[in-house]
Design an enzyme around this catalytic site. Structure first.
Site, PDB file in Angstrom:
ATOM      1  N   TYR A 107      26.681 -11.629 -34.972  1.00 48.07           N
ATOM      2  CA  TYR A 107      27.889 -10.810 -34.843  1.00 48.07           C
ATOM      3  C   TYR A 107      28.917 -11.457 -33.906  1.00 48.07           C
ATOM      4  O   TYR A 107      29.669 -10.770 -33.226  1.00 48.07           O
ATOM      5  CB  TYR A 107      27.532  -9.376 -34.389  1.00 48.07           C
TER       6      TYR A 107
ATOM      7  N   CYS B  27      46.612 -10.778 -25.340  1.00 48.08           N
ATOM      8  CA  CYS B  27      47.429  -9.857 -24.542  1.00 48.08           C
ATOM      9  C   CYS B  27      46.917  -8.429 -24.592  1.00 48.08           C
ATOM     10  O   CYS B  27      47.603  -7.519 -25.073  1.00 48.08           O
ATOM     11  CB  CYS B  27      48.862  -9.918 -25.034  1.00 48.08           C
ATOM     12  N   GLU B  28      45.704  -8.224 -24.167  1.00 46.88           N
ATOM     13  CA  GLU B  28      45.126  -6.883 -24.074  1.00 46.88           C
ATOM     14  C   GLU B  28      44.154  -6.886 -22.910  1.00 46.88           C
ATOM     15  O   GLU B  28      43.397  -7.849 -22.751  1.00 46.88           O
ATOM     16  CB  GLU B  28      44.292  -6.547 -25.332  1.00 46.88           C
TER      17      GLU B  28
END
Ligand code: LLP
Length: 422
Positions: free
Chosen positions: A375, A346-347
């Site tokens: 990474y 939710c972003e």
């Protein structure tokens, strides 16, 4: 040769179809190719086979113990930055004599672990750290081999968040304080001065910053020797960039890097130490994910996939580019669509790519993020209580799950509701 490639219209990792892994392990999942780890390690280490050199793979890039064991078998050492990474490297079979310990905030406990194991060298980054190490070594009746990580004040690195060699960065001993630091170290009873260390940044796409750094350190080594210090090793750190896609800048090949380094260090009479991370593991892995929904809003076409920023945070954190490809080859007259590829978190930052041209896709279709071996899994989290993404290692026709997907129960097991709330 690519070890993630199409055969009869389907993408394979070595000899295993990715669709098989998706079916048997589920998605999202990181898939690594043993052969690619091996090839990249060799491409790098072969360049230095005719000089005195130690390649200490930077564990932070991909720290799975199966990956470390793959590299250890080839003779690779390890660059660690925590007690946890030290235990990983030792568990995977990296001999302590090939382990270097970097990092700005080593604790006394971590120093104890490393001294007990008998690692090659501590890359010391400050005077308080030097005093702490001297004290710990003293308590243990040992002498700690050190290099100072010197900050050469050279700017390098693709993104400001991963540039480390400028004076304003938190890393290393300030350039003009280096000689003082060595003088102090030589006066401490439980410290043995052995070398010089630098690391100037990551995803560096030109030789120039490396060359300038080596020049500066070469001069420093001369001055240190004149002052009576024994300098046996020069750790050049990691940082060499890798290709992330055809539309991205192509960094120098390891052979060009190697030729430059060998030339610039000729006559210095030191053992060279390297800490490559991304270079070894980056292109050895993909993140395999599945489309949950294809959502058309009228303004944008979204591919909502089951991987999210918690699984691969590089795009959100560094605006990093990863090639995205459908696992089923699209055929010759396919319809191309521009998608915003997003995760379920939710972003708005949970966006992997905007307007990316892909064949038209629908729910349950599989896709991969390339160059996700460095990474990627190492920086994954369980944000939004999404179970930590699993990892799979392929070796020819075989594969093994090398990190399992935890269940929701596994996640909750580590948490507790205090008595006063029950
Ligand atoms: N040595 C030291 C002391 C380091 O701090 C690093 C990386 C390396 C070696 C390995 O650097 P490499 O060869 O992989 O460039 N999370 C970022 C990269 C952070 C690099 C941190 N230090 C990313 O995803 O781009």
């Amino acid at each position: 040769m690519r070890h993630f490639d199409f055969r009869n219209g389907e993408m394979y990792a070595e000899d295993v179809p990715l669709s098989q892994i998706a079916r048997e392990v589920g998605t999202p999942v990181y898939v690594y190719s043993s052969a690619t780890f091996e090839r990249h390690y060799k491409v790098f280490s072969d360049v230095f086979s005719d000089v005195d050199a130690l390649v200490a793979y930077s564990v932070k890039a991909n720290s799975n113990i199966a990956v470390l064991a793959t590299l250890a078998k080839l003779g690779c050492g390890a660059d660690v930055v925590s007690g946890g990474e030290l235990v990983r490297a030792l568990t995977a079979g990296v001999p302590a004599s090939k382990i270097v310990f970097s990092g700005v905030g080593k604790t006394a406990e971590e120093m104890r672990m490393a001294l007990k194991a008998g690692i090659r060298i501590f890359n010391v980054e400050s005077l308080p750290e030097l005093h702490a190490l001297n004290a710990v070594a003293g308590e243990m009746g040992k002498s700690a081999p050190i290099a100072f990580r010197v900050n050469p004040d050279v700017s390098a690195g693709g993104h400001e968040k991963i540039s480390t060699g400028k004076a304003e960065n938190k890393f290393g001993i300030a350039w003009h304080k280096a000689e003082e630091a060595y003088a102090l170290a030589a006066s401490l009873p439980h410290i043995s001065v052995e070398g010089v260390d630098v690391h100037i940044g990551s995803q560096i796409d030109s030789l120039d910053p490396f060359a300038r750094t080596i020049d500066k350190i070469g001069e420093l080594i001369g001055r240190l020797r004149q002052a009576g210090h024994t300098i046996k090793s020069f750790d050049i750190g990691g940082g060499l960039g890798i290709p992330y896609g055809d539309n991205q800048k192509i960094p120098p090949h390891p052979s060009e890097y190697g030729a430059m380094v060998k030339d610039a260090t000729r006559g210095l009479d030191v053992e060279l130490i390297f800490e490559p991370g991304r270079m070894v593991s980056g292109n050895s892995g993909v993140l395999l994910s599945k489309v949950i929904y294809a959502k058309e809003t009228g303004t944008r076409n979204f591919l909502i996939i089951d991987a999210a920023m918690n699984d691969l945070i590089r795009p959100a954190l560094y605006d990093a580019y990863h090639d995205i490809e459908a696992v089923t080859a699209p055929g010759s007259n396919f319809e191309e669509t521009e998608y915003d590829v997003v995760g379920p978190v939710c972003e708005t930052g949970d966006t992997f790519a905007r307007g990316r041209a892909l064949p038209r896709m629908q729910a349950d279709d599989l896709l991969v993020f390339h160059t996700a071996g460095a990474y990627g899994a190492a920086q994954a989290s369980q944000y939004n209580t999404r179970p930590l993404v699993p990892e799979v290692l392929v070796n020819g026709e075989r594969y093994e799950v090398i990190r399992e997907r935890p269940s929701i129960e596994d996640i909750l097991k580590t948490e507790k509701i205090p008595d006063w709330l029950s």
